[in-house]
Design an enzyme around this catalytic site. Structure first.
Site, PDB file in Angstrom:
ATOM      1  N   ASP A  73       0.862  -1.182   0.000  1.00 33.59           N
ATOM      2  CA  ASP A  73       0.000   0.000   0.000  1.00 33.59           C
ATOM      3  C   ASP A  73       0.895   1.227   0.000  1.00 33.59           C
ATOM      4  OD1 ASP A  73      -2.374   1.565   0.164  1.00 33.59           O
ATOM      5  OD2 ASP A  73      -2.210   1.669   2.339  1.00 33.59           O
ATOM      6  N   SER A  74       0.282   2.392  -0.225  1.00 29.51           N
ATOM      7  CA  SER A  74       1.046   3.633  -0.147  1.00 29.51           C
ATOM      8  C   SER A  74       1.404   3.968   1.294  1.00 29.51           C
ATOM      9  CB  SER A  74       0.239   4.788  -0.746  1.00 29.51           C
ATOM     10  OG  SER A  74      -0.956   4.990  -0.005  1.00 29.51           O
ATOM     11  N   TYR A 133      -1.038   8.292  -2.563  1.00 27.59           N
ATOM     12  CA  TYR A 133      -1.344   8.016  -3.963  1.00 27.59           C
ATOM     13  C   TYR A 133      -2.590   8.768  -4.430  1.00 27.59           C
ATOM     14  CZ  TYR A 133       1.903   4.027  -4.353  1.00 27.59           C
ATOM     15  OH  TYR A 133       3.016   3.215  -4.414  1.00 27.59           O
ATOM     16  N   GLY A 134      -3.525   9.011  -3.525  1.00 25.20           N
ATOM     17  CA  GLY A 134      -4.823   9.541  -3.923  1.00 25.20           C
ATOM     18  C   GLY A 134      -4.790  10.898  -4.580  1.00 25.20           C
ATOM     19  N   CYS A 184      -4.492  -1.643  -1.936  1.00 28.25           N
ATOM     20  CA  CYS A 184      -4.700  -0.214  -2.194  1.00 28.25           C
ATOM     21  C   CYS A 184      -5.647  -0.097  -3.379  1.00 28.25           C
ATOM     22  CB  CYS A 184      -3.366   0.457  -2.505  1.00 28.25           C
ATOM     23  SG  CYS A 184      -3.484   2.179  -3.050  1.00 28.25           S
ATOM     24  N   ASN A 185      -6.799   0.539  -3.168  1.00 31.32           N
ATOM     25  CA  ASN A 185      -7.762   0.690  -4.249  1.00 31.32           C
ATOM     26  C   ASN A 185      -7.222   1.567  -5.375  1.00 31.32           C
ATOM     27  OD1 ASN A 185     -10.751  -0.350  -3.414  1.00 31.32           O
ATOM     28  ND2 ASN A 185      -9.621   0.291  -1.608  1.00 31.32           N
ATOM     29  N   THR A 186      -6.547   2.653  -5.031  1.00 29.51           N
ATOM     30  CA  THR A 186      -6.048   3.562  -6.064  1.00 29.51           C
ATOM     31  C   THR A 186      -5.040   2.853  -6.967  1.00 29.51           C
ATOM     32  OG1 THR A 186      -6.374   5.474  -4.606  1.00 29.51           O
ATOM     33  CG2 THR A 186      -4.889   5.756  -6.469  1.00 29.51           C
ATOM     34  N   GLU A 216      -4.044   7.536   9.017  1.00 29.57           N
ATOM     35  CA  GLU A 216      -2.628   7.397   9.364  1.00 29.57           C
ATOM     36  C   GLU A 216      -2.370   7.928  10.775  1.00 29.57           C
ATOM     37  OE1 GLU A 216       0.452   6.735   7.329  1.00 29.57           O
ATOM     38  OE2 GLU A 216      -0.818   5.641   5.897  1.00 29.57           O
ATOM     39  N   CYS A 256     -11.209   2.944   0.032  1.00 29.84           N
ATOM     40  CA  CYS A 256      -9.781   3.142   0.298  1.00 29.84           C
ATOM     41  C   CYS A 256      -9.468   2.261   1.493  1.00 29.84           C
ATOM     42  CB  CYS A 256      -9.481   4.603   0.604  1.00 29.84           C
ATOM     43  SG  CYS A 256      -7.787   4.893   1.216  1.00 29.84           S
ATOM     44  N   THR A 257      -8.389   1.510   1.426  1.00 28.54           N
ATOM     45  CA  THR A 257      -8.103   0.574   2.510  1.00 28.54           C
ATOM     46  C   THR A 257      -7.768   1.282   3.820  1.00 28.54           C
ATOM     47  OG1 THR A 257      -5.792   0.376   1.740  1.00 28.54           O
ATOM     48  CG2 THR A 257      -7.381  -1.299   0.991  1.00 28.54           C
ATOM     49  N   HIS A 258      -7.440   2.579   3.764  1.00 24.61           N
ATOM     50  CA  HIS A 258      -7.236   3.335   4.995  1.00 24.61           C
ATOM     51  C   HIS A 258      -8.533   3.494   5.799  1.00 24.61           C
ATOM     52  CE1 HIS A 258      -3.347   4.621   3.306  1.00 24.61           C
ATOM     53  NE2 HIS A 258      -3.043   5.044   4.528  1.00 24.61           N
TER      54      HIS A 258
END
Length: 263
Positions: free
Chosen positions: A11-12, A43-44, A75-77, A153, A189-191
């Protein structure tokens, strides 16, 4: 002999932990390597061209260095933009993460769904295609938020944020025409599952949140079926492509990542 090769989660940032958690629950003996592209984060807000160039090249380096059993782009993006290129470039199996629009449509009673993701994800034609295929009878409203990535985050670093910030982000969905009827929100978004409790508390009405983590875990289990994992999984490793934020260490440890390295 037991297969010691790790499953690499990418992921980012730390959002991929929301995918790692259900995978670990399903496959507790699986060796784990978690890679956060902190040098490229977030990344978004990057362009499609930047992500399309960066992700395949970086995953190629990681595959060569760590020889993973499987790569999970958590990561979806990155998945909605670069997944085909990554699969074409690598000889290792690759699992992507895409917005969980299908299960959201199956769950929605009002037939009005919110898709909450990054700016880059919600504008992708991939989301249009998922909507046409699985939610054609639904109204699908989208909203992109870079702030929510930062809040997730921060949450993993142990920092709290006022509920009003989450409410303001959700207003980007609920204040759209027809938004008052939303009963299901896709965390695209996985976040975002990392702050699902905060989102639910700030929502103006009761809504169901859906994400792809459990489905990805089942896909990993299917693709590794028959693998002889070690009797006890070795301690997981978190790798950062840039500076590693040591304040994340306690949270990473809760996800089985005992050590932090820098690429």
């Amino acid at each position: 002999m037991a297969d010691q090769r790790p499953v690499l989660f990418f992921d980012s940032g730390v959002g991929g932990l929301s995918v790692l958690a259900p995978a670990r629950a399903l496959l507790p003996r699986m060796p784990i390597l978690y890679v956060a592209d902190s040098a490229g984060f977030p990344y978004g807000t990057r362009s499609e061209a930047e992500i399309a160039a960066r992700v395949p090249a970086l995953l190629g380096r990681l595959a060569e260095r760590y020889r993973p059993r499987l790569i999970v782009i958590a990561c979806n993006t990155a998945s909605t933009i670069a997944l085909p290129a990554v699969r074409a470039a690598l000889d290792v199996g690759v699992v992507g993460t895409v917005p969980a629009i299908k299960p959201a449509a199956e769950a929605s009673a009002t037939r009005v769904i919110g898709v909450l993701g990054t700016e880059a994800t919600v504008r992708q034609p991939y989301v249009d295609d998922l909507t046409r295929r699985f939610a054609a009878d639904c109204t699908v409203l989208r909203h992109g938020s870079a702030e929510l990535v930062a809040l997730a985050e921060a949450r993993l670093r142990g920092e709290e944020a006022p509920p009003a910030r989450f409410a303001a982000i959700l207003a980007g969905l609920f204040d759209q025409p027809g938004g008052a009827a939303i009963d299901t929100i896709v965390n695209a978004c996985t976040h975002f599952p990392l702050v699902e409790a905060e989102l639910a508390a700030a929502a103006p009405q009761s809504v169901r949140f859906v994400d792809g983590g459990p489905g990805i875990a089942r896909r990993i289990a299917h693709l590794t079926q028959g693998t002889e994992w070690p009797e006890a999984a070795p301690p997981g490793v978190a790798v950062f492509t840039g500076a590693a934020d040591r304040r994340l260490a306690p949270a990473l440890a809760r996800y089985g990542l005992a050590s932090i390295e820098t690429l």
